[in-house]
Design an enzyme around this catalytic site. Structure first.
Site, PDB file in Angstrom:
ATOM      1  N   SER A  41       0.800  -1.233   0.000  1.00 23.41           N
ATOM      2  CA  SER A  41       0.000   0.000   0.000  1.00 23.41           C
ATOM      3  C   SER A  41       0.827   1.274   0.000  1.00 23.41           C
ATOM      4  O   SER A  41       0.325   2.318  -0.405  1.00 23.41           O
ATOM      5  CB  SER A  41      -0.940   0.024   1.209  1.00 23.41           C
ATOM      6  OG  SER A  41      -0.197   0.025   2.404  1.00 23.41           O
TER       7      SER A  41
ATOM      8  N   HIS B 287      -0.314   6.498   6.177  1.00 24.47           N
ATOM      9  CA  HIS B 287       0.178   6.199   4.838  1.00 24.47           C
ATOM     10  C   HIS B 287       0.565   7.484   4.124  1.00 24.47           C
ATOM     11  O   HIS B 287       0.118   8.570   4.502  1.00 24.47           O
ATOM     12  CB  HIS B 287      -0.888   5.456   4.030  1.00 24.47           C
ATOM     13  CG  HIS B 287      -0.955   3.999   4.316  1.00 24.47           C
ATOM     14  ND1 HIS B 287      -1.384   3.499   5.521  1.00 24.47           N
ATOM     15  CD2 HIS B 287      -0.631   2.920   3.562  1.00 24.47           C
ATOM     16  CE1 HIS B 287      -1.327   2.180   5.499  1.00 24.47           C
ATOM     17  NE2 HIS B 287      -0.869   1.802   4.323  1.00 24.47           N
TER      18      HIS B 287
END
Length: 301
Positions: free
Chosen positions: A54, A281
């Site tokens: 990811s 993230h």
């Protein structure tokens, strides 16, 4: 990904989900190293294939790119930015949220569709491969699920993960090393002329004690994870050096752009993102920083 909810429980849930291991970071200074010479890529020639988890696919930062939807692959992630600068004849981004090294050689089931083995995209015509993998092999979600704390100086995860004289994070990083090396060897076998670049993970945690309660992790655990995640990046760098690949250090340029930095400068979002991104993230700014590190390694502007 979890939906927003009120109260402190939201911070705990988002922290746990954000630590799904999709990639991680480098806390000690490293250095990039160029890949061995290979076939040219760019200007309408060559084939570029992007592999990874990811931190490569970049959930929620842009529009969905490719299938399956469950991979949460965005059209402004660093592979797309690198491809836009290189302009190869063909480009395949097969990165997928939740990927492990096993997802390179076997199909990966997601919450919405199945991603084929990522290495299927690598062919004899491939001239450039980037690889961002390893965090999910370490299993940060399982290890860090109880890190959120109301004690700003606490270290519940470190205490649990180093009990009995063992360091579970260090052990899992060591165990992931030969898996990464084996993937690099498979890439070279499938694409003998390709330049291969392992892309490290950007800086997520700051030096010092962190920023509790915005990041509800105690100072002891911040230091522990910072050190462990530095070991992860060092492992990736060592595997690249030992398996004829370059290494793109994104942690050094990412210093000062961690989750505790100002919203307008951070590369990695916190547990409650201020910019489009998954919790913990990279945002679009972070993906651009990662792309810049790869392009600099390839000696491109």
């Amino acid at each position: 990904m979890a939906k927003k909810s009120g109260g402190g429980g939201c911070l705990v849930v988002l922290l746990v989900l954000g630590l799904l291991g999709f990639g991680y970071y480098k806390w000690q200074h490293g250095s990039s190293s160029a890949p061995p010479d290979g076939a040219d890529t760019g200007g309408g020639t060559g084939r570029y294939v992007a592999l990874g988890d990811s931190y490569t696919s970049s959930p929620r930062t842009g529009r969905q790119a490719g299938t399956p939807a469950g991979c949460e692959r965005s059209d402004d992630n660093y592979p797309h930015l690198v491809s836009a600068k290189l302009k190869p004849a063909t480009f395949a981004d097969v990165s997928c949220s939740g990927a492990t090294t096993a997802s390179l050689t076997a199909a990966q089931k997601t919450s919405n569709g199945t991603n084929p083995p990522q290495l299927d995209a690598v062919t004899t015509k491939t001239t450039l491969v980037t690889l961002g993998i390893g965090g999910n092999d370490v299993g940060f979600l399982q290890l860090a699920s109880s890190c959120a704390t109301t004690n700003s100086s606490g270290s519940p995860c470190k205490d649990r993960l180093t009990a009995g004289g063992r360091d579970q994070l260090a052990e899992r990083i060591d165990a992931a090393a030969p898996k990464v090396g084996a993937i690099l060897d498979r890439i070279h076998t499938k694409a003998p002329q390709a330049k291969v670049v392992v892309v490290g993970y950007p800086t997520v945690l700051p030096d010092g004690d962190g920023c509790w309660p915005s990041l509800p992790v105690g100072a002891g655990d911040v230091a522990y994870f910072r050190e462990a995640l530095g070991k992860l990046n060092k492992m990736l760098e060592d595997q690249a050096d030992g398996h004829r690949a370059g290494y793109a250090d994104t942690a050094t340029p990412g210093k000062g752009h961690d989750v505790c930095s100002a919203a307008g400068t951070r590369w990695v979002e916190g547990v409650l993102p201020a910019s489009p991104a998954a919790p913990l993230h990279p945002n679009a700014r972070g993906e651009q920083g990662m792309a810049d590190a790869v392009l600099a390694l390839l000696k491109l502007p």
